[in-house]
Design a protein around this motif. Sequence first.
Motif, mmCIF file in Angstrom:
data_model
loop_
_atom_site.group_PDB
_atom_site.id
_atom_site.type_symbol
_atom_site.label_atom_id
_atom_site.label_comp_id
_atom_site.label_asym_id
_atom_site.label_seq_id
_atom_site.Cartn_x
_atom_site.Cartn_y
_atom_site.Cartn_z
ATOM 1 N N UNK A 1 33.354 51.377 36.915
ATOM 2 C CA UNK A 1 34.493 50.875 37.354
ATOM 3 C C UNK A 1 35.550 51.766 36.803
ATOM 4 N N UNK A 2 35.651 52.208 35.940
ATOM 5 C CA UNK A 2 36.712 53.062 35.450
ATOM 6 C C UNK A 2 36.552 54.529 36.022
ATOM 7 N N UNK A 3 35.350 55.017 36.214
ATOM 8 C CA UNK A 3 35.322 56.255 37.048
ATOM 9 C C UNK A 3 35.749 56.212 38.413
ATOM 10 N N UNK A 4 35.216 55.104 39.163
ATOM 11 C CA UNK A 4 35.577 54.911 40.494
ATOM 12 C C UNK A 4 37.190 54.850 40.633
ATOM 13 N N UNK A 5 37.879 54.021 39.675
ATOM 14 C CA UNK A 5 39.235 53.840 39.788
ATOM 15 C C UNK A 5 40.067 55.113 39.703
ATOM 16 N N UNK B 1 35.413 50.567 44.120
ATOM 17 C CA UNK B 1 35.969 50.141 42.915
ATOM 18 C C UNK B 1 35.803 48.824 42.407
ATOM 19 N N UNK B 2 36.214 47.795 43.471
ATOM 20 C CA UNK B 2 36.099 46.381 43.240
ATOM 21 C C UNK B 2 34.656 45.982 42.737
ATOM 22 N N UNK B 3 33.643 46.542 43.641
ATOM 23 C CA UNK B 3 32.335 45.812 43.300
ATOM 24 C C UNK B 3 31.433 46.588 42.568
ATOM 25 N N UNK B 4 32.118 47.707 41.981
ATOM 26 C CA UNK B 4 31.249 48.695 40.866
ATOM 27 C C UNK B 4 30.875 47.722 39.693
ATOM 28 N N UNK B 5 31.783 46.629 39.428
ATOM 29 C CA UNK B 5 30.977 46.000 38.149
ATOM 30 C C UNK B 5 30.023 44.997 38.582
ATOM 31 N N UNK C 1 47.543 44.082 34.142
ATOM 32 C CA UNK C 1 46.631 44.956 34.244
ATOM 33 C C UNK C 1 45.944 44.873 35.937
ATOM 34 N N UNK C 2 45.721 43.361 35.963
ATOM 35 C CA UNK C 2 45.034 43.018 36.933
ATOM 36 C C UNK C 2 45.475 42.987 38.285
ATOM 37 N N UNK C 3 46.824 42.283 38.380
ATOM 38 C CA UNK C 3 47.471 42.438 39.745
ATOM 39 C C UNK C 3 48.167 43.772 40.050
ATOM 40 N N UNK C 4 48.343 44.644 39.120
ATOM 41 C CA UNK C 4 48.740 45.993 39.405
ATOM 42 C C UNK C 4 47.688 46.657 40.237
ATOM 43 N N UNK C 5 46.287 46.412 39.826
ATOM 44 C CA UNK C 5 45.132 47.131 40.411
ATOM 45 C C UNK C 5 45.172 46.618 41.913
ATOM 46 N N UNK C 6 45.260 44.895 42.126
ATOM 47 C CA UNK C 6 45.098 44.591 43.488
ATOM 48 C C UNK C 6 46.207 45.184 44.307
ATOM 49 N N UNK D 1 34.464 44.057 32.374
ATOM 50 C CA UNK D 1 33.856 42.628 32.711
ATOM 51 C C UNK D 1 33.871 42.510 34.288
ATOM 52 N N UNK D 2 32.856 41.521 34.650
ATOM 53 C CA UNK D 2 32.998 41.334 36.265
ATOM 54 C C UNK D 2 34.315 40.610 36.553
ATOM 55 N N UNK D 3 34.454 40.528 37.984
ATOM 56 C CA UNK D 3 35.718 39.977 38.429
ATOM 57 C C UNK D 3 35.677 38.386 38.134
ATOM 58 N N UNK D 4 36.810 37.948 37.752
ATOM 59 C CA UNK D 4 37.001 36.579 37.305
ATOM 60 C C UNK D 4 37.716 35.893 38.091
ATOM 61 N N UNK D 5 38.304 36.411 39.288
ATOM 62 C CA UNK D 5 39.057 35.527 40.365
ATOM 63 C C UNK D 5 38.248 35.726 41.653
ATOM 64 N N UNK D 6 38.306 37.059 42.100
ATOM 65 C CA UNK D 6 37.899 37.365 43.191
ATOM 66 C C UNK D 6 36.215 37.632 43.258
ATOM 67 N N UNK D 7 35.520 36.549 43.025
ATOM 68 C CA UNK D 7 34.167 36.856 42.853
ATOM 69 C C UNK D 7 33.344 35.529 43.519
ATOM 70 N N UNK D 8 32.009 36.038 43.911
ATOM 71 C CA UNK D 8 31.286 34.721 44.887
ATOM 72 C C UNK D 8 31.294 33.505 44.310
ATOM 73 N N UNK D 9 31.374 33.439 43.061
ATOM 74 C CA UNK D 9 31.182 31.882 42.345
ATOM 75 C C UNK D 9 32.543 31.418 42.066
ATOM 76 N N UNK D 10 33.521 32.060 42.794
ATOM 77 C CA UNK D 10 34.892 31.592 42.612
ATOM 78 C C UNK D 10 35.739 31.606 41.367
ATOM 79 N N UNK D 11 36.756 31.463 41.340
ATOM 80 C CA UNK D 11 37.624 31.647 39.870
ATOM 81 C C UNK D 11 37.139 31.236 38.793
#
Lengths: 229, 66
Positions: A115-119, A160-164, A45-50, A172-182
């Motif tokens: 997130x879902x709507x913007x995607x 889409x990415x920053x909607x969360x 799910x996540x890598x496909x979006x990337x 949920x918020x990004x778990x990898x590409x987030x300001x506080x790291x993975x």
Amino acid sequence: MNERRPSVVLPVTAVVAVTAALGMAFLYAPTEALQGEVQRIFYVHVPSAWIGYIAFFVVAASSVVVLTRRRDWERWDRIAVSSAEVGLVFLTLSMATGPIWGRRVWGVWWVWDARLTSALVLWLIYAAYLVFRSVQAPGERRARLAAVIGIIGAVNIPVVHFAVVWWRTLHPEPTVISPSGPQLPGEMLLTLMASFAALLVLFAALLGIRLRLERTRNKVDSMLGAAHA
Amino acid sequence: MPDPSVPWLAAGFIVVWLVLGAYLVRLHRAQRRLDSRLDELATRRQHSPPATPESPQDGERASPSD
């Protein structure tokens, strides 16, 4: 290079890489304590979006070249349309697996959160891009108008990415590409990165196949044009 | 006790393979169709008489005012 004999190196590498990534997702990555086995959808799910984001960035970059060059724009137009179509396939994978995962974890298939709507809007823009191209006659006018759509669509990627982050969402918020790291355990992060690398190779392989198709289409169009001239 | 979320995981991966498989089949069919169209056009071009300035069609094109 013979157009009829495409290279098999990239497709074979993609098959090997995807098989290895699947092996890691099922055999190496730990089972998530709360969600159980269904959480492994995460590795697609996540890598496909990337990959979808990357593909649409390629569309936008190629579209800028189409709009700015007077000559050799056909090559960049081929890259743009091929990347748009393959990117749409990857975004479809993300958008098809998301509701299955969401139904199990959230209890709903879909919510109209940011997130879902913007995607979905991103998906619709690039679907419209392809529909527009399919109903227009080939040529410079079509390439330039499509390039404008391709660039406008890419503006939606950061939304889409920053909607969360910008809005309150069920997603949920990004778990990898987030300001506080993975925010993931090591094995999960490694598996996610392996899946991303494998899908990136698959994207490159599909893009190569799709570009060859577009080159053949251009040849047919030019021969038909010459015959009717 | 088996994990009740396994069927959901299976459904997710089945969808992935269906989408990718359908796209690959579509690409393969489109390429085959275009290749045979290209062959057909190339054969037609080989078998058609070479265009010369004396031919009536080209003569017409050379002087559109006629």
